[in-house]
Design a protein around this motif. Structure first.
Motif, short mmCIF file in Angstrom:
data_model
loop_
_atom_site.label_atom_id
_atom_site.label_comp_id
_atom_site.label_asym_id
_atom_site.label_seq_id
_atom_site.Cartn_x
_atom_site.Cartn_y
_atom_site.Cartn_z
N PHE A 259 14.35 100.44 -63.88
CA PHE A 259 13.08 100.22 -64.55
C PHE A 259 12.83 98.72 -64.69
CE2 PHE A 259 14.94 104.14 -66.05
CZ PHE A 259 13.90 105.05 -66.08
N ASP A 260 11.55 98.31 -64.59
CA ASP A 260 11.24 96.92 -64.93
C ASP A 260 11.09 96.80 -66.44
OD1 ASP A 260 8.68 97.80 -65.64
OD2 ASP A 260 7.71 97.02 -63.84
N ILE A 261 10.83 95.60 -66.95
CA ILE A 261 10.84 95.39 -68.40
C ILE A 261 9.63 96.01 -69.10
CG2 ILE A 261 12.22 93.29 -68.27
CD1 ILE A 261 9.64 91.73 -68.74
N THR A 262 8.63 96.49 -68.33
CA THR A 262 7.52 97.21 -68.93
C THR A 262 7.79 98.69 -69.02
OG1 THR A 262 6.33 97.59 -66.84
CG2 THR A 262 5.94 95.50 -67.96
N GLY A 263 8.96 99.14 -68.51
CA GLY A 263 9.31 100.55 -68.57
C GLY A 263 8.91 101.34 -67.34
N ARG A 264 8.37 100.68 -66.31
CA ARG A 264 7.95 101.38 -65.09
C ARG A 264 9.15 101.59 -64.17
NH1 ARG A 264 6.06 99.46 -60.04
NH2 ARG A 264 6.34 97.35 -60.87
N MET A 265 9.36 102.84 -63.72
CA MET A 265 10.46 103.11 -62.80
C MET A 265 10.08 102.59 -61.41
SD MET A 265 12.25 106.70 -61.59
CE MET A 265 12.68 107.19 -63.26
N ILE A 266 10.94 101.75 -60.85
CA ILE A 266 10.64 101.16 -59.55
C ILE A 266 11.60 101.63 -58.46
CG2 ILE A 266 9.63 99.09 -60.59
CD1 ILE A 266 12.24 97.65 -59.85
N LEU A 267 12.68 102.31 -58.86
CA LEU A 267 13.65 102.77 -57.87
C LEU A 267 14.40 103.97 -58.43
CD1 LEU A 267 15.14 102.31 -55.14
CD2 LEU A 267 16.73 100.82 -56.39
N GLN A 268 14.59 104.97 -57.58
CA GLN A 268 15.37 106.15 -57.95
C GLN A 268 16.15 106.60 -56.73
OE1 GLN A 268 14.50 109.75 -60.86
NE2 GLN A 268 13.30 109.99 -59.00
N LYS A 269 17.46 106.78 -56.90
CA LYS A 269 18.29 107.12 -55.75
C LYS A 269 19.35 108.14 -56.15
CE LYS A 269 21.44 105.14 -52.32
NZ LYS A 269 20.78 105.82 -51.19
N PRO A 270 19.48 109.24 -55.39
CA PRO A 270 20.54 110.20 -55.69
C PRO A 270 21.92 109.62 -55.36
CG PRO A 270 19.41 110.79 -53.65
CD PRO A 270 18.64 109.65 -54.26
N LEU A 271 22.90 109.97 -56.18
CA LEU A 271 24.27 109.51 -55.99
C LEU A 271 25.12 110.70 -55.59
CD1 LEU A 271 24.51 107.30 -59.22
CD2 LEU A 271 23.85 106.57 -56.92
N THR A 272 25.67 110.65 -54.39
CA THR A 272 26.39 111.81 -53.86
C THR A 272 27.89 111.58 -53.74
OG1 THR A 272 25.94 111.03 -51.61
CG2 THR A 272 24.37 112.60 -52.58
N GLU A 273 28.34 110.32 -53.90
CA GLU A 273 29.76 109.99 -53.76
C GLU A 273 30.25 109.28 -55.01
OE1 GLU A 273 31.27 111.07 -51.14
OE2 GLU A 273 29.50 111.60 -49.95
N THR A 274 31.54 109.08 -55.11
CA THR A 274 32.07 108.29 -56.22
C THR A 274 31.73 106.81 -56.03
OG1 THR A 274 34.20 108.16 -55.09
CG2 THR A 274 33.93 109.90 -56.75
N THR A 275 31.61 106.36 -54.79
CA THR A 275 31.19 104.99 -54.48
C THR A 275 29.90 105.04 -53.70
OG1 THR A 275 33.49 104.20 -54.41
CG2 THR A 275 31.82 102.82 -53.36
N ASN A 276 28.84 104.42 -54.23
CA ASN A 276 27.51 104.50 -53.64
C ASN A 276 26.94 103.10 -53.44
OD1 ASN A 276 26.70 107.63 -54.18
ND2 ASN A 276 27.91 106.82 -55.87
N ARG A 277 26.37 102.86 -52.28
CA ARG A 277 25.70 101.59 -51.98
C ARG A 277 24.20 101.77 -52.17
NH1 ARG A 277 26.67 96.96 -48.61
NH2 ARG A 277 24.75 96.14 -47.68
#
Length: 286
Positions: A237-255
């Motif tokens: 989220f940016d500092i205004t509260g707007r979500m700018i990125l969302q990514k599913p996490l499928t592994e214990t280590t995620n890039r």
């Protein structure tokens, strides 16, 4: 002809005079600042109480029920607070690469970047790094014209001393004008309480994930202690509260790639079904 010229001169003078507003904020502004840290959990509500004249200079009065402070904006867009030394607390005349040396006797600020942000209307925003040697290796603060510091004590933008254990932290959780909230912290209500989202907090959540590097440039690596049977998601989220990125996490280590994320300070959540695995701040230095 002389009358027309006089009208033009008077109009120009009035417009120039109107451009110089001694007030720091809108007359209806109100700030909710959450103070928290070791054995500290307070909410401070500041509001504009009017104007006054001291020593022939106009000041805007801002305070809470216990005290008042007096602020003045000059024609160069410097914000001063009345004190024995008339200190400069904000300097909105600065641009990227400029230094700010007179806000604190022991620290030096350098403006990392400048842009605009829509909070009620478009406002100048400055990302300022604080360090011992005017470098970008210190603590970052975010200034917004007409509001103050977004990530520190709003009216007094001084970071905690370096190396201080369990420092007291100030965060702006709500800002309003004309009785309307135009900025809201993405994770807290106006009194510093977690926003009910149906997502429960995992105890010791900060140890459940690890993000590196932070500050980041083009990508980050996010490590989970374990995989989860339900879907796990990284949210930025940016500092205004707007979500700018969302990514599913499928592994214990995620890039996670940040190529589309602008330079600045952000807040992140890591959630898994009905549990929040972690949350914090991420600085991007592209």
């Amino acid at each position: 002809m002389k009358r027309s010229l006089l009208l033009v001169v008077l109009s120009w003078g009035l417009m120039c005079g109107a451009q110089i507003n001694f007030r720091f904020a809108d007359s209806t502004a109100q700030w909710h600042v959450w103070e928290h840290g070791h054995n500290v959990d307070n909410i401070h509500i500041y509001s504009v109480k009017g104007d006054t004249v001291i020593g022939g200079l106009n000041y805007q009065i801002i305070g809470d029920p216990r005290w008042n402070s007096f602020f003045h904006r000059d024609s160069l867009n410097h914000i001063y607070m009345l004190d024995w030394a008339q200190p400069l607390v904000f300097d909105f005349s600065k641009q990227a690469g400029d230094t700010i040396r007179d806000l604190n006797l022991s620290l030096c600020g350098i403006v990392d970047s400048v842009d605009s942000v829509l909070i009620g209307h478009y406002r100048k925003r400055m990302f300022v790094f604080w360090g011992d040697y005017c470098s970008s290796d210190g603590i970052i603060d975010v200034w917004v014209d007409g509001i103050g510091s977004m990530s520190g004590n709003t009216l007094f933008p001084y970071p905690p001393p370096f190396g201080q254990q369990d420092p007291t932290i100030f965060e702006l959780v709500c800002f309003s004008e004309n009785n309307q909230t135009i900025y809201h912290h993405p994770n807290r209500d106006c009194f510093g309480n977690p926003i009910p989202t149906g997502i429960s907090e995992i105890r010791n959540s900060q140890s459940a994930i690890r993000i590196a590097p932070n500050p980041a440039t083009t990508n980050i690596t996010l490590q989970l202690q374990q995989t989860h049977a339900t879907s796990t998601t990284f949210q930025l989220f940016d500092i205004t509260g707007r979500m700018i990125l969302q990514k599913p996490l499928t592994e214990t280590t995620n890039r996670i790639e940040l190529s589309g994320v602008s330079k600045g300070m952000y807040l992140y959540n890591v959630v898994s079904d009905k549990e929040r695995l972690g949350a914090g701040k991420l600085i991007v230095e592209q």
